[in-house]
Design a protein around this motif. Structure first.
Motif, short mmCIF file in Angstrom:
data_model
loop_
_atom_site.label_atom_id
_atom_site.label_comp_id
_atom_site.label_asym_id
_atom_site.label_seq_id
_atom_site.Cartn_x
_atom_site.Cartn_y
_atom_site.Cartn_z
N PHE A 36 71.31 -48.11 -79.86
CA PHE A 36 70.03 -48.33 -80.53
C PHE A 36 69.24 -49.46 -79.85
CE2 PHE A 36 71.91 -46.07 -84.25
CZ PHE A 36 70.91 -45.11 -84.39
N GLY A 37 69.95 -50.44 -79.31
CA GLY A 37 69.26 -51.51 -78.59
C GLY A 37 68.53 -50.97 -77.36
N LEU A 38 69.20 -50.10 -76.60
CA LEU A 38 68.59 -49.51 -75.42
C LEU A 38 67.42 -48.60 -75.78
CD1 LEU A 38 71.79 -48.67 -73.33
CD2 LEU A 38 70.07 -50.40 -72.79
N LEU A 39 67.60 -47.80 -76.83
CA LEU A 39 66.53 -46.90 -77.27
C LEU A 39 65.32 -47.70 -77.76
CD1 LEU A 39 68.66 -44.21 -79.16
CD2 LEU A 39 67.28 -43.82 -77.10
N SER A 40 65.58 -48.80 -78.47
CA SER A 40 64.48 -49.64 -78.96
C SER A 40 63.73 -50.28 -77.80
CB SER A 40 65.03 -50.73 -79.90
OG SER A 40 65.65 -50.15 -81.03
N LEU A 41 64.46 -50.73 -76.79
CA LEU A 41 63.82 -51.33 -75.61
C LEU A 41 62.95 -50.30 -74.90
CD1 LEU A 41 63.44 -53.64 -73.58
CD2 LEU A 41 65.55 -52.87 -72.45
N ALA A 42 63.46 -49.07 -74.77
CA ALA A 42 62.70 -48.00 -74.13
C ALA A 42 61.42 -47.70 -74.92
CB ALA A 42 63.56 -46.75 -74.01
N HIS A 43 61.51 -47.70 -76.24
CA HIS A 43 60.32 -47.44 -77.07
C HIS A 43 59.32 -48.60 -76.98
CE1 HIS A 43 60.64 -43.60 -79.14
NE2 HIS A 43 61.96 -43.76 -79.12
N LEU A 44 59.82 -49.81 -76.87
CA LEU A 44 58.91 -50.95 -76.69
C LEU A 44 58.10 -50.79 -75.41
CD1 LEU A 44 57.81 -53.77 -77.35
CD2 LEU A 44 59.85 -54.73 -76.22
N ILE A 45 58.78 -50.41 -74.33
CA ILE A 45 58.09 -50.19 -73.05
C ILE A 45 57.05 -49.09 -73.18
CG2 ILE A 45 58.42 -49.41 -70.67
CD1 ILE A 45 61.22 -50.76 -70.80
N TYR A 46 57.43 -48.01 -73.88
CA TYR A 46 56.52 -46.87 -74.04
C TYR A 46 55.30 -47.25 -74.89
CZ TYR A 46 56.06 -41.91 -72.99
OH TYR A 46 55.68 -40.71 -72.44
N ILE A 47 55.52 -48.05 -75.94
CA ILE A 47 54.42 -48.50 -76.80
C ILE A 47 53.41 -49.29 -75.98
CG2 ILE A 47 53.82 -50.12 -78.66
CD1 ILE A 47 56.43 -49.24 -80.05
N LEU A 48 53.90 -50.20 -75.14
CA LEU A 48 53.01 -51.02 -74.32
C LEU A 48 52.33 -50.18 -73.25
CD1 LEU A 48 55.32 -54.15 -73.90
CD2 LEU A 48 53.37 -53.89 -75.45
N TRP A 49 53.07 -49.24 -72.66
CA TRP A 49 52.53 -48.40 -71.58
C TRP A 49 51.44 -47.47 -72.11
CZ3 TRP A 49 55.44 -43.56 -69.46
CH2 TRP A 49 54.69 -42.99 -68.41
N ARG A 50 51.73 -46.80 -73.23
CA ARG A 50 50.79 -45.82 -73.80
C ARG A 50 49.84 -46.43 -74.83
NH1 ARG A 50 50.25 -41.19 -70.78
NH2 ARG A 50 52.29 -40.55 -69.99
N ARG A 51 50.02 -47.72 -75.11
CA ARG A 51 49.22 -48.40 -76.14
C ARG A 51 49.30 -47.63 -77.46
NH1 ARG A 51 46.13 -52.24 -73.77
NH2 ARG A 51 44.66 -52.34 -75.51
N ALA A 52 50.50 -47.17 -77.76
CA ALA A 52 50.75 -46.37 -78.96
C ALA A 52 51.17 -47.30 -80.10
CB ALA A 52 51.82 -45.31 -78.69
N TRP A 53 50.21 -48.06 -80.63
CA TRP A 53 50.52 -49.09 -81.62
C TRP A 53 51.05 -48.50 -82.93
CZ3 TRP A 53 50.80 -52.42 -78.19
CH2 TRP A 53 49.81 -52.63 -77.23
N PHE A 54 50.73 -47.22 -83.19
CA PHE A 54 51.23 -46.59 -84.42
C PHE A 54 52.74 -46.37 -84.36
CE2 PHE A 54 50.10 -43.15 -81.57
CZ PHE A 54 51.04 -42.16 -81.77
N PHE A 55 53.37 -46.65 -83.20
CA PHE A 55 54.82 -46.53 -83.09
C PHE A 55 55.54 -47.87 -83.32
CE2 PHE A 55 55.22 -42.21 -82.22
CZ PHE A 55 56.56 -41.89 -82.05
N ILE A 56 54.80 -48.89 -83.74
CA ILE A 56 55.44 -50.18 -84.04
C ILE A 56 56.44 -50.04 -85.19
CG2 ILE A 56 55.02 -52.50 -84.95
CD1 ILE A 56 52.53 -52.60 -83.17
N PRO A 57 56.12 -49.32 -86.29
CA PRO A 57 57.16 -49.13 -87.33
C PRO A 57 58.40 -48.42 -86.79
CG PRO A 57 55.00 -48.55 -88.20
CD PRO A 57 54.82 -48.77 -86.72
N PHE A 58 58.22 -47.50 -85.85
CA PHE A 58 59.34 -46.79 -85.24
C PHE A 58 60.23 -47.79 -84.49
CE2 PHE A 58 61.49 -43.71 -82.50
CZ PHE A 58 61.57 -42.59 -83.31
N LEU A 59 59.60 -48.72 -83.77
CA LEU A 59 60.34 -49.76 -83.07
C LEU A 59 61.11 -50.63 -84.07
CD1 LEU A 59 61.05 -51.42 -80.54
CD2 LEU A 59 58.90 -52.66 -80.87
N LEU A 60 60.46 -50.98 -85.18
CA LEU A 60 61.13 -51.79 -86.21
C LEU A 60 62.34 -51.04 -86.77
CD1 LEU A 60 58.04 -53.25 -88.14
CD2 LEU A 60 59.50 -54.41 -86.46
N GLY A 61 62.20 -49.72 -86.93
CA GLY A 61 63.32 -48.91 -87.39
C GLY A 61 64.47 -48.95 -86.40
N GLY A 62 64.15 -48.87 -85.11
CA GLY A 62 65.18 -48.94 -84.08
C GLY A 62 65.89 -50.29 -84.08
#
Length: 288
Positions: A36-62
């Motif tokens: 889950f740590g690796l998946l969360s890190l990957a999602h953080l990178i994707y959020i910043l890359w795609r500017r997908a701020w609506f995925f911040i709760p998803f990151l918090l879940g991870g």
């Protein structure tokens, strides 16, 4: 307190309060902490890359999953301690509603990107708000229900079970209505594609609807198993076998995070926005 194979928990007024029916598996706890740590890190990178701020709760879940399973690993050595019990019980329970919040928002943004709002059974101005508000209520109920048992008071444990069952049941209803909403819009778009898809068929829009529907089914299975667990209560078959937690919660939520890395709604929203911009520019050039 039991120093062998369980049950484990503190002794309050001469009565043992059960935190765990068995000693939590340390290796499994650390393995899912890393995953889950690796998946969360990957999602953080994707959020910043795609500017997908609506995925911040998803990151918090991870992150909640990450530290929740770290708590289970700690509980292997300290199964009678309150701290590790609260850490794993609280974070693992609230993680899924956080993940679900971004799933709800993803559908709304995809429908809006396709200009397909007319196909939704619920007014788009209210759909995401309603689902997210329900999700917040589930998070609060599961937060309260997960922390109350730590007091050791039998009355508080009974109350916690009722609150948790209420939150899990509400989540099951919300997820079921949500997947129906997604399927309904998906079906209507296939029958009558909006203008954006008629002009350019390069958008693989169906993949994103399928991804949302698959992850919603996984969340429904997880919530159903957890509901059965709390319905059975102390000594029940599900709560007494750790394999259910890892097979029907940890593995399913890790799969949810993986699916949304491969088919990320933020990418679709960005691509659709760019396509609309290109089409508008082409229209202006053609009108000169």
């Amino acid at each position: 307190m039991n120093a062998g194979n369980g049950p484990f928990g503190p002794v309050v007024n001469g009565t043992q309060i059960v935190f765990f029916e068995y000693r939590p598996n340390k290796s499994a706890g650390y393995a899912f902490t890393a995953l889950f740590g690796l998946l969360s890190l990957a999602h953080l990178i994707y959020i910043l890359w795609r500017r997908a701020w609506f995925f911040i709760p998803f990151l918090l879940g991870g992150l909640a999953e990450t530290f929740g399973y770290y708590g289970r690993a700690l509980a292997s050595d300290q199964p009678t301690k309150v701290g590790p019990f609260i850490l794993q019980n609280l974070l693992i329970l609230v993680a899924t509603p956080f993940l679900a919040a971004s799933v709800y928002m993803s559908l709304g943004r995809i429908i809006t990107s396709l200009d397909a709002q007319r196909y939704s059974v619920i007014n788009m101005r209210w759909m995401t708000k309603i689902y997210v508000l329900v999700d917040i209520a589930c998070i609060i109920s599961q937060f309260i229900g997960a922390t109350l048992p730590a007091s050791g008071d039998p009355a508080a444990i009974t109350k916690a079970k009722i609150i948790l069952l209420g939150g899990l049941s509400t989540q099951l209803v919300a997820l079921s209505l949500f997947i129906f909403t997604s399927w309904h819009v998906h079906s209507r778009i296939k029958k009558n594609p909006p203008e954006l898809l008629l002009k350019d068929k390069s958008l693989r829009w169906q993949n994103y609807f399928r991804a949302i529907e698959v992850v919603t089914v996984l969340m429904i299975v997880r919530s159903l198993v957890r509901t059965i667990e709390y319905l059975q209560g102390e000594g029940g078959y599900v709560i007494s076998h750790e394999v259910f937690l890892y097979a029907c919660d940890a593995a399913l939520m890790a799969l949810v995070m993986l699916i949304f890395l491969i088919i990320h709604p933020g990418r679709f929203v960005q691509d659709a926005r760019q396509l609309k911009g290109d089409q508008g520019e082409n229209f202006l050039l053609g009108s000169r």
